[in-house]
Design a protein around this motif. Structure first.
Motif, PDB file in Angstrom:
ATOM      1  N   ASP A 174      -5.000  -1.418   5.781  1.00  0.00           N
ATOM      2  CA  ASP A 174      -6.287  -0.764   5.552  1.00  0.00           C
ATOM      3  C   ASP A 174      -6.224  -0.056   4.200  1.00  0.00           C
ATOM      4  O   ASP A 174      -5.501   0.922   4.023  1.00  0.00           O
ATOM      5  CB  ASP A 174      -6.583   0.230   6.670  1.00  0.00           C
ATOM      6  CG  ASP A 174      -7.965   0.859   6.549  1.00  0.00           C
ATOM      7  OD1 ASP A 174      -8.646   0.634   5.528  1.00  0.00           O
ATOM      8  OD2 ASP A 174      -8.360   1.567   7.493  1.00  0.00           O
ATOM      9  N   MET A 175      -6.993  -0.562   3.251  1.00  0.00           N
ATOM     10  CA  MET A 175      -6.988  -0.016   1.896  1.00  0.00           C
ATOM     11  C   MET A 175      -8.196   0.895   1.650  1.00  0.00           C
ATOM     12  O   MET A 175      -8.570   1.144   0.510  1.00  0.00           O
ATOM     13  CB  MET A 175      -6.982  -1.162   0.879  1.00  0.00           C
ATOM     14  CG  MET A 175      -5.876  -2.178   1.090  1.00  0.00           C
ATOM     15  SD  MET A 175      -4.235  -1.502   0.955  1.00  0.00           S
ATOM     16  CE  MET A 175      -3.967  -1.613  -0.789  1.00  0.00           C
ATOM     17  N   GLY A 176      -8.790   1.380   2.735  1.00  0.00           N
ATOM     18  CA  GLY A 176      -9.966   2.239   2.608  1.00  0.00           C
ATOM     19  C   GLY A 176     -11.228   1.416   2.749  1.00  0.00           C
ATOM     20  O   GLY A 176     -11.645   1.097   3.848  1.00  0.00           O
ATOM     21  N   SER A 177     -11.817   1.036   1.628  1.00  0.00           N
ATOM     22  CA  SER A 177     -13.074   0.280   1.665  1.00  0.00           C
ATOM     23  C   SER A 177     -12.841  -1.229   1.792  1.00  0.00           C
ATOM     24  O   SER A 177     -13.791  -1.989   1.862  1.00  0.00           O
ATOM     25  CB  SER A 177     -13.900   0.573   0.410  1.00  0.00           C
ATOM     26  OG  SER A 177     -13.189   0.163  -0.741  1.00  0.00           O
ATOM     27  N   TRP A 178     -11.578  -1.676   1.831  1.00  0.00           N
ATOM     28  CA  TRP A 178     -11.273  -3.098   1.970  1.00  0.00           C
ATOM     29  C   TRP A 178      -9.929  -3.269   2.673  1.00  0.00           C
ATOM     30  O   TRP A 178      -9.195  -2.315   2.867  1.00  0.00           O
ATOM     31  CB  TRP A 178     -11.297  -3.800   0.622  1.00  0.00           C
ATOM     32  CG  TRP A 178     -10.362  -3.229  -0.405  1.00  0.00           C
ATOM     33  CD1 TRP A 178     -10.530  -2.067  -1.116  1.00  0.00           C
ATOM     34  CD2 TRP A 178      -9.119  -3.772  -0.829  1.00  0.00           C
ATOM     35  NE1 TRP A 178      -9.474  -1.850  -1.958  1.00  0.00           N
ATOM     36  CE2 TRP A 178      -8.582  -2.901  -1.808  1.00  0.00           C
ATOM     37  CE3 TRP A 178      -8.400  -4.901  -0.506  1.00  0.00           C
ATOM     38  CZ2 TRP A 178      -7.356  -3.126  -2.435  1.00  0.00           C
ATOM     39  CZ3 TRP A 178      -7.183  -5.131  -1.138  1.00  0.00           C
ATOM     40  CH2 TRP A 178      -6.686  -4.253  -2.090  1.00  0.00           C
ATOM     41  N   LYS A 179      -9.639  -4.485   3.071  1.00  0.00           N
ATOM     42  CA  LYS A 179      -8.395  -4.782   3.785  1.00  0.00           C
ATOM     43  C   LYS A 179      -7.576  -5.793   2.987  1.00  0.00           C
ATOM     44  O   LYS A 179      -8.120  -6.637   2.288  1.00  0.00           O
ATOM     45  CB  LYS A 179      -8.700  -5.332   5.169  1.00  0.00           C
ATOM     46  CG  LYS A 179      -9.506  -4.363   6.013  1.00  0.00           C
ATOM     47  CD  LYS A 179      -9.156  -4.483   7.464  1.00  0.00           C
ATOM     48  CE  LYS A 179      -9.971  -3.569   8.335  1.00  0.00           C
ATOM     49  NZ  LYS A 179      -9.687  -2.185   8.207  1.00  0.00           N
ATOM     50  N   LYS A 216       0.840  -1.204   0.000  1.00  0.00           N
ATOM     51  CA  LYS A 216       0.000   0.000   0.000  1.00  0.00           C
ATOM     52  C   LYS A 216       0.877   1.256   0.000  1.00  0.00           C
ATOM     53  O   LYS A 216       0.675   2.169  -0.785  1.00  0.00           O
ATOM     54  CB  LYS A 216      -0.908   0.003   1.231  1.00  0.00           C
ATOM     55  CG  LYS A 216      -1.708   1.290   1.386  1.00  0.00           C
ATOM     56  CD  LYS A 216      -2.484   1.315   2.687  1.00  0.00           C
ATOM     57  CE  LYS A 216      -3.150   2.665   2.846  1.00  0.00           C
ATOM     58  NZ  LYS A 216      -3.582   2.903   4.204  1.00  0.00           N
ATOM     59  N   ASP A 217       1.854   1.286   0.904  1.00  0.00           N
ATOM     60  CA  ASP A 217       2.710   2.476   1.040  1.00  0.00           C
ATOM     61  C   ASP A 217       4.084   2.290   0.402  1.00  0.00           C
ATOM     62  O   ASP A 217       4.959   3.134   0.560  1.00  0.00           O
ATOM     63  CB  ASP A 217       2.878   2.819   2.525  1.00  0.00           C
ATOM     64  CG  ASP A 217       1.548   3.197   3.170  1.00  0.00           C
ATOM     65  OD1 ASP A 217       0.720   3.833   2.492  1.00  0.00           O
ATOM     66  OD2 ASP A 217       1.342   2.850   4.350  1.00  0.00           O
TER      67      ASP A 217
END
Length: 106
Positions: A57-62, A32-33
């Motif tokens: 934590d990808m926002g709306s999903w993990k 992600k980062d």
């Protein structure tokens, strides 16, 4: 044509079978980062440590940050291993041998 199945290792249990304390570091890929996440722990002789799965934590999903490398600092030097797996593996057992080498399996 089907897409190939992903290879992903979620967590590692390391057992110290050597005669001395070892410092083990497990590196997870934080895609992600675009950085690596590292967790280290000292493990006494005859003891084990579970390096648990890291969730992103990808926002709306993990997503799960997969394990990419395990290293051990032993009186015999620094040893690294990129675990060899097929498919999605939730937990892999590894051990530090008497010579300080990392090996897959109990």
């Amino acid at each position: 044509m089907q897409a190939p199945a992903p290879n992903r290792l979620d967590s590692v249990v390391v057992t110290n079978k050597s005669d001395g304390e070892v410092d083990v570091t497990v590196v997870f890929d934080n895609h992600k980062d675009k950085v690596e996440l590292a967790e280290s722990h000292k493990i006494a002789p005859g003891q084990s440590w579970h390096f648990e799965e890291k969730t992103l934590d990808m926002g709306s999903w993990k997503a799960v940050a997969p394990v990419t490398k395990v290293s051990v600092s032993h009186s015999n030097g620094l040893h690294e291993l990129a675990p060899s797996i097929n498919g999605v593996v939730k937990k892999l057992d590894m051990h530090v041998g008497s010579n300080g080498q990392l090996e897959q399996g109990v």
